[in-house]
Write a protein that holds these residues in place. Sequence first.
Motif, PDB file in Angstrom:
ATOM      1  N   LYS A  63       0.828  -1.210   0.000  1.00  0.00           N
ATOM      2  CA  LYS A  63       0.000   0.000   0.000  1.00  0.00           C
ATOM      3  C   LYS A  63       0.863   1.261   0.000  1.00  0.00           C
ATOM      4  O   LYS A  63       0.679   2.156  -0.825  1.00  0.00           O
ATOM      5  CB  LYS A  63      -0.939   0.011   1.229  1.00  0.00           C
ATOM      6  N   SER A  64       1.790   1.334   0.955  1.00  0.00           N
ATOM      7  CA  SER A  64       2.615   2.544   1.050  1.00  0.00           C
ATOM      8  C   SER A  64       3.517   2.695  -0.165  1.00  0.00           C
ATOM      9  O   SER A  64       3.735   3.820  -0.639  1.00  0.00           O
ATOM     10  CB  SER A  64       3.469   2.523   2.316  1.00  0.00           C
ATOM     11  N   VAL A  65       4.023   1.591  -0.672  1.00  0.00           N
ATOM     12  CA  VAL A  65       4.890   1.666  -1.848  1.00  0.00           C
ATOM     13  C   VAL A  65       4.094   2.202  -3.043  1.00  0.00           C
ATOM     14  O   VAL A  65       4.596   3.021  -3.822  1.00  0.00           O
ATOM     15  CB  VAL A  65       5.532   0.291  -2.150  1.00  0.00           C
ATOM     16  N   ALA A 195      -3.940   9.640   1.818  1.00  0.00           N
ATOM     17  CA  ALA A 195      -3.786   9.564   3.266  1.00  0.00           C
ATOM     18  C   ALA A 195      -3.361   8.144   3.617  1.00  0.00           C
ATOM     19  O   ALA A 195      -4.117   7.200   3.439  1.00  0.00           O
ATOM     20  CB  ALA A 195      -5.102   9.923   3.959  1.00  0.00           C
ATOM     21  N   ASP A 196      -2.106   7.999   4.049  1.00  0.00           N
ATOM     22  CA  ASP A 196      -1.561   6.673   4.318  1.00  0.00           C
ATOM     23  C   ASP A 196      -1.684   6.361   5.811  1.00  0.00           C
ATOM     24  O   ASP A 196      -0.907   6.850   6.614  1.00  0.00           O
ATOM     25  CB  ASP A 196      -0.091   6.615   3.872  1.00  0.00           C
ATOM     26  N   GLU A 197      -2.683   5.572   6.150  1.00  0.00           N
ATOM     27  CA  GLU A 197      -2.952   5.198   7.546  1.00  0.00           C
ATOM     28  C   GLU A 197      -2.935   6.442   8.445  1.00  0.00           C
ATOM     29  O   GLU A 197      -2.214   6.481   9.439  1.00  0.00           O
ATOM     30  CB  GLU A 197      -1.897   4.192   8.050  1.00  0.00           C
ATOM     31  N   PRO A 198      -3.754   7.443   8.125  1.00  0.00           N
ATOM     32  CA  PRO A 198      -3.626   8.738   8.815  1.00  0.00           C
ATOM     33  C   PRO A 198      -4.019   8.697  10.277  1.00  0.00           C
ATOM     34  O   PRO A 198      -3.702   9.628  11.011  1.00  0.00           O
ATOM     35  CB  PRO A 198      -4.581   9.648   8.032  1.00  0.00           C
TER      36      PRO A 198
HETATM   37 MG   LIG Z   1       2.195   1.175   4.902  1.00  0.00          MG
END
Ligand SMILES: [Mg+2]
Length: 344
Positions: A63-65, A195-198
Amino acid sequence: MTDVNVKLDALPGLDPNALPLEVKNLQVEFRTRNGIAHAVNGVSFDLRAGETRAILGESGCGKSVTAQAIMGILDTPPGFVTGGEILYRGVDLLKLPESERRKVRANRIAMIFQDALSALNPVFTVGFQLAELFRKHRGMSRQDAKARAIELLDLVKIPAARQRVNDYPHQFSGGMRQRVMIAMALALDPEVLIADEPTTALDVTVQAQIMALLAELQQERNMGLVLITHDMGVVADVADRISVMYAGRVIEEAGVDDIYASPAHPYTKGLLESIPRLDLKGQELSAIKGLPPALTNLPSGCAFNPRCRYAQDVCRKDPAPSLLQVSPSRTAACHFWKEVKGDE
Ligand SMILES: [Mg+2]
Ligand SMILES: Nc1ncnc2c1ncn2[C@@H]1O[C@H](COP(=O)(O)OP(=O)(O)O)[C@@H](O)[C@H]1O
């Protein structure tokens, strides 16, 4: 609000009628000592203006990548985008020179991170950091930029913004810091917010407040939101469409109501069953057994097969099918999606 009346340089090929974001067959690999990890392996999704697209999956699924590749902030080396397209209103960001990419990153597609403390600079006041954005990207005077910073802190509902603008990041609580992050991301009025795991680092009440704030700001601005999370509970109320990721691939894509009513991939079903439900208090949670595989060492067949209660021989032998059409508006990468949907 102070008028932000500075025109952006035109991007060659920009089509205002094209979607604000389209990711097509994105491939990202990490070249490590232990081999090549295909962290993102053919991911596609799109985002309409004003829509919330959730990207859901356990830790380590890419996900983050995916977000870093869209933003152009991938750690290279060891990470490399090896294929695909990332279209912002029809312009492939992967083909832009870094100078153009930087402008897109500042003005059109913004991101907020899980860890607000490490994303803010500890040695400058929050107001200074916000004002810098306006000075640098909008050529504002010091005074105007500070006024604008106060407006933004107001916008994200930080009490006593006029005083707090002079505080340093460590003087804010976790929830207030995340509000500052949102203010920074929205400062230059982006069309897309990632929004990455905000809210992961926050307690449950504050999580709900931050999600409500994001939803409100998004609606006001008709902004597209890519909401990355491992928590299916978070997306129910806010997402329009969901892409579920497993081991670097999207394994199910559907509207939020479809997913909740009848997941079509066993992994999605497992995620749903692991949400704590108030109405089933005392009943045991059936979280998915086992862990996601190491990306340098995927099992043969479907990457999910060792954890799957529907798995048959074909799932252990053959790669998973690419996304199959479950209905006109949804897809799932499972041979047995009919069985999965059927046996509620
Ligand atoms: Mg992540
Ligand atoms: N800096 C890195 N170096 C090597 N591999 C990485 C790096 N960052 C991410 N990866 C690989 O990419 C995978 C996906 O990571 P990530 O996108 O951060 O997962 P998540 O879905 O939890 O956000 C990791 O499991 C790892 O294999």
